[in-house]
Motif scaffolding. Structure first.
Motif, PDB file in Angstrom:
ATOM      1  N   THR A   1       1.011  -1.274   0.180  1.00 23.47           N
ATOM      2  CA  THR A   1       0.027   0.163  -0.096  1.00 23.47           C
ATOM      3  C   THR A   1       0.811   0.719  -0.025  1.00 23.47           C
ATOM      4  OG1 THR A   1      -1.916   1.016   1.165  1.00 23.47           O
ATOM      5  CG2 THR A   1      -0.497   0.178   2.721  1.00 23.47           C
ATOM      6  N   ASN A   2       0.341   2.222  -0.427  1.00 23.98           N
ATOM      7  CA  ASN A   2       1.050   3.634  -0.390  1.00 23.98           C
ATOM      8  C   ASN A   2       0.037   4.707   0.297  1.00 23.98           C
ATOM      9  OD1 ASN A   2      -1.277   4.537  -2.093  1.00 23.98           O
ATOM     10  ND2 ASN A   2       0.079   5.078  -3.558  1.00 23.98           N
ATOM     11  N   ARG A   3      -0.381   3.850   0.541  1.00 24.23           N
ATOM     12  CA  ARG A   3      -1.152   5.114   1.853  1.00 24.23           C
ATOM     13  C   ARG A   3      -0.900   5.010   3.529  1.00 24.23           C
ATOM     14  NH1 ARG A   3      -6.261   3.549  -0.620  1.00 24.23           N
ATOM     15  NH2 ARG A   3      -6.177   4.525  -2.314  1.00 24.23           N
ATOM     16  N   LEU A   4      -0.587   6.273   4.235  1.00 24.12           N
ATOM     17  CA  LEU A   4      -0.170   5.800   5.485  1.00 24.12           C
ATOM     18  C   LEU A   4      -1.055   7.207   6.333  1.00 24.12           C
ATOM     19  CD1 LEU A   4       2.161   5.190   7.082  1.00 24.12           C
ATOM     20  CD2 LEU A   4       3.726   7.032   6.536  1.00 24.12           C
ATOM     21  N   ILE A   5      -1.870   6.598   7.539  1.00 21.87           N
ATOM     22  CA  ILE A   5      -2.609   7.375   7.508  1.00 21.87           C
ATOM     23  C   ILE A   5      -1.805   7.335   9.495  1.00 21.87           C
ATOM     24  CG2 ILE A   5      -4.614   7.950   8.739  1.00 21.87           C
ATOM     25  CD1 ILE A   5      -5.549   5.943   6.319  1.00 21.87           C
ATOM     26  N   TRP A   6      -1.866   8.655   9.797  1.00 22.75           N
ATOM     27  CA  TRP A   6      -1.848   9.094  11.363  1.00 22.75           C
ATOM     28  C   TRP A   6      -3.263   8.090  11.817  1.00 22.75           C
ATOM     29  CZ3 TRP A   6       0.483   8.884  15.772  1.00 22.75           C
ATOM     30  CH2 TRP A   6       0.329   9.716  16.457  1.00 22.75           C
ATOM     31  N   HIS A   7      -2.467   8.019  13.183  1.00 24.84           N
ATOM     32  CA  HIS A   7      -3.824   7.010  13.693  1.00 24.84           C
ATOM     33  C   HIS A   7      -4.545   7.957  14.711  1.00 24.84           C
ATOM     34  CE1 HIS A   7      -1.517   6.886  16.971  1.00 24.84           C
ATOM     35  NE2 HIS A   7      -0.188   5.439  16.871  1.00 24.84           N
ATOM     36  N   GLY A   8      -3.209   8.959  15.558  1.00 24.34           N
ATOM     37  CA  GLY A   8      -4.168  10.439  16.609  1.00 24.34           C
ATOM     38  C   GLY A   8      -4.493  10.101  17.574  1.00 24.34           C
ATOM     39  N   TRP A   9      -4.536   8.698  17.924  1.00 27.40           N
ATOM     40  CA  TRP A   9      -4.147   8.599  19.659  1.00 27.40           C
ATOM     41  C   TRP A   9      -2.933   8.793  19.756  1.00 27.40           C
ATOM     42  CZ3 TRP A   9      -8.732   7.923  22.397  1.00 27.40           C
ATOM     43  CH2 TRP A   9      -9.034   7.640  22.959  1.00 27.40           C
ATOM     44  N   PRO A  10      -2.781   9.233  21.287  1.00 29.66           N
ATOM     45  CA  PRO A  10      -3.793  10.006  22.002  1.00 29.66           C
ATOM     46  C   PRO A  10      -4.153  11.534  21.630  1.00 29.66           C
ATOM     47  CG  PRO A  10      -2.280   9.783  23.473  1.00 29.66           C
ATOM     48  CD  PRO A  10      -1.816   9.275  22.886  1.00 29.66           C
ATOM     49  N   GLU A  11      -5.153  11.856  22.307  1.00 29.55           N
ATOM     50  CA  GLU A  11      -5.041  13.137  22.554  1.00 29.55           C
ATOM     51  C   GLU A  11      -4.433  13.959  22.929  1.00 29.55           C
ATOM     52  OE1 GLU A  11      -8.507  17.822  23.444  1.00 29.55           O
ATOM     53  OE2 GLU A  11      -8.292  15.859  24.246  1.00 29.55           O
ATOM     54  N   ASP A  12      -3.727  14.950  21.087  1.00 31.40           N
ATOM     55  CA  ASP A  12      -2.397  16.331  21.103  1.00 31.40           C
ATOM     56  C   ASP A  12      -2.915  17.479  22.112  1.00 31.40           C
ATOM     57  OD1 ASP A  12      -0.459  17.890  21.263  1.00 31.40           O
ATOM     58  OD2 ASP A  12       0.807  16.822  19.889  1.00 31.40           O
ATOM     59  N   LYS A  13      -2.327  17.599  22.967  1.00 33.41           N
ATOM     60  CA  LYS A  13      -3.190  18.719  23.848  1.00 33.41           C
ATOM     61  C   LYS A  13      -2.829  20.326  22.931  1.00 33.41           C
ATOM     62  CE  LYS A  13      -4.506  16.866  27.095  1.00 33.41           C
ATOM     63  NZ  LYS A  13      -5.948  16.765  27.351  1.00 33.41           N
ATOM     64  N   ARG A  14      -2.425  19.848  21.826  1.00 36.33           N
ATOM     65  CA  ARG A  14      -1.985  21.204  21.044  1.00 36.33           C
ATOM     66  C   ARG A  14      -2.824  21.533  20.269  1.00 36.33           C
ATOM     67  NH1 ARG A  14       3.943  19.925  19.024  1.00 36.33           N
ATOM     68  NH2 ARG A  14       3.273  17.907  19.137  1.00 36.33           N
ATOM     69  N   TYR A  15      -3.773  20.940  20.410  1.00 28.70           N
ATOM     70  CA  TYR A  15      -5.387  20.975  19.765  1.00 28.70           C
ATOM     71  C   TYR A  15      -6.060  21.875  20.949  1.00 28.70           C
ATOM     72  CZ  TYR A  15      -4.972  17.651  15.904  1.00 28.70           C
ATOM     73  OH  TYR A  15      -4.231  16.663  14.976  1.00 28.70           O
ATOM     74  N   SER A  16      -5.477  22.789  21.337  1.00 22.36           N
ATOM     75  CA  SER A  16      -7.115  23.261  23.091  1.00 22.36           C
ATOM     76  C   SER A  16      -6.636  24.522  22.541  1.00 22.36           C
ATOM     77  CB  SER A  16      -6.129  22.692  24.109  1.00 22.36           C
ATOM     78  OG  SER A  16      -5.245  23.134  24.465  1.00 22.36           O
ATOM     79  N   SER A  17      -5.270  25.207  21.345  1.00 24.37           N
ATOM     80  CA  SER A  17      -5.137  26.387  20.477  1.00 24.37           C
ATOM     81  C   SER A  17      -5.074  26.937  19.565  1.00 24.37           C
ATOM     82  CB  SER A  17      -3.968  26.972  21.545  1.00 24.37           C
ATOM     83  OG  SER A  17      -2.305  26.743  21.279  1.00 24.37           O
ATOM     84  N   LEU A  18      -5.043  27.926  19.304  1.00 24.67           N
ATOM     85  CA  LEU A  18      -5.041  27.868  17.255  1.00 24.67           C
ATOM     86  C   LEU A  18      -3.384  27.761  17.193  1.00 24.67           C
ATOM     87  CD1 LEU A  18      -6.187  28.836  14.941  1.00 24.67           C
ATOM     88  CD2 LEU A  18      -5.402  31.552  15.935  1.00 24.67           C
ATOM     89  N   GLU A  19      -2.479  28.358  18.213  1.00 22.73           N
ATOM     90  CA  GLU A  19      -1.092  28.529  18.017  1.00 22.73           C
ATOM     91  C   GLU A  19      -1.406  26.900  17.784  1.00 22.73           C
ATOM     92  OE1 GLU A  19       1.128  29.679  21.215  1.00 22.73           O
ATOM     93  OE2 GLU A  19       2.722  30.669  19.994  1.00 22.73           O
ATOM     94  N   GLY A  20      -1.341  26.281  18.749  1.00 26.50           N
ATOM     95  CA  GLY A  20      -1.053  24.936  18.919  1.00 26.50           C
ATOM     96  C   GLY A  20      -1.374  24.022  17.366  1.00 26.50           C
ATOM     97  N   THR A  21      -2.646  24.171  16.894  1.00 28.86           N
ATOM     98  CA  THR A  21      -3.002  23.291  16.002  1.00 28.86           C
ATOM     99  C   THR A  21      -2.034  23.870  14.768  1.00 28.86           C
ATOM    100  OG1 THR A  21      -5.328  23.515  17.145  1.00 28.86           O
ATOM    101  CG2 THR A  21      -5.339  23.251  14.785  1.00 28.86           C
TER     102      THR A  21
END
Length: 292
Positions: A115-135
């Motif tokens: 396969t050539n599709r690599l997917i970041w599973h995304g677990w656990p939540e990255d705390k940078r998602y709590s701010s615009l700068e972090g996102t």
């Protein structure tokens, strides 16, 4: 039943409808959405009986799978050979975020799977998602990871949970910021269950994201938020078509770019093989869905 966190750590880092609504009569000339199974669904069984589990899955008529992480006793090479021996095609692979340090290992694994599709599973939540700068910082990292992937012949995508559709940053939801900041060749594997858990209509989200979405995690169940989710203790999920999600509207909302509907149950309310069988049978009713 292993939790997602335990699994990643261990790895090394009513069915029939009485009437047929219009949703099922999508023109056969439309792009076909193919069905696969995320092997995280069978993590406990794979741990106990690796080849026996793959054999049981193949016996259900499942032909396509998406990999996650393997039991620590199973190498990538062993897994890839077993998948091939049981007749499975690998649609995509869930993995860690590509970095300069791990990209060759990830590329070698993808090559072994075919396969050539690599997917970041995304677990656990990255705390940078709590701010615009972090996102925006994370979006920059993802763009760099995508370039690394492309340099090694891979395509890079992101899988979501509920927080990307629940956290507000800078007056927008996280997924909206990501959609704006990410390079166009980074695709989304939209998990419609978690979108519903976050309080959205998945069909509306798919229409909004349009061609960014190329795969969907299709699963069903109560789809309500509760604090246990933070501890990776989801409510038991049901076969596709038997829970709170409006699956016909989701499939109708898929763009022509959506090639794969990937069935996943984080935790099953019934025997997991029966749940997969019923999910497959339900999806087979849609003319735009192919089981091959």
């Amino acid at each position: 039943m292993q939790t997602r966190r335990e699994f990643i750590k261990t790895a090394g880092a009513g069915l029939a409808v009485t009437t047929v609504p219009d949703f099922f009569n999508i023109s056969a000339t439309m792009t076909q959405h193919h069905v696969a199974v995320q092997l995280y669904t069978l993590r406990d069984d794979l741990e106990k009986d690796f080849n026996g589990t793959l054999k049981r899955l193949a016996a259900l008529g499942i032909k396509n799978v998406e990999t996650a992480f393997w039991p620590k006793t199973v190498s990538v090479e062993t897994a890839a050979a077993a998948l091939k021996a049981h007749g499975f095609k690998v649609t995509s692979s869930h993995a860690d975020i590509p970095t300069k340090e791990n990209i060759q290992k990830l590329a070698d694994a993808a090559k072994a799977y075919g396969t050539n599709r690599l997917i970041w599973h995304g677990w656990p939540e990255d705390k940078r998602y709590s701010s615009l700068e972090g996102t925006k910082e994370l979006a920059k990292i993802y763009n760099e990871s995508s370039k690394l992937a492309k340099d090694h012949g891979l395509r890079f995508g992101l899988h979501n949970h509920w927080w990307e559709y629940r956290n507000h940053v800078g007056g927008k939801l996280v997924y909206e910021v990501l959609n704006e900041e990410l390079e166009s060749d980074i695709f989304f594997e939209t998990d419609v269950y978690w979108v519903k858990v976050a309080g959205h209509n998945p069909a509306d989200i798919l229409k909004k994201l349009k061609n960014r979405v190329q795969l969907i995690h299709i699963k069903d169940g109560p789809a309500v938020f509760n604090e246990k989710l933070i501890k990776d203790e989801p409510d038991p999920m049901s076969p596709v078509g038997q829970g709170a999600l409006d699956v016909p509207s989701i499939i109708e909302a898929c763009s022509d770019k959506v090639e794969w509907l990937v069935i996943e149950l984080d935790k099953s309310a019934i025997d997991v093989y029966e749940a997969l069988k019923q999910s497959k049978q339900y999806l087979s009713k849609f003319k735009s869905v192919s089981l091959t």
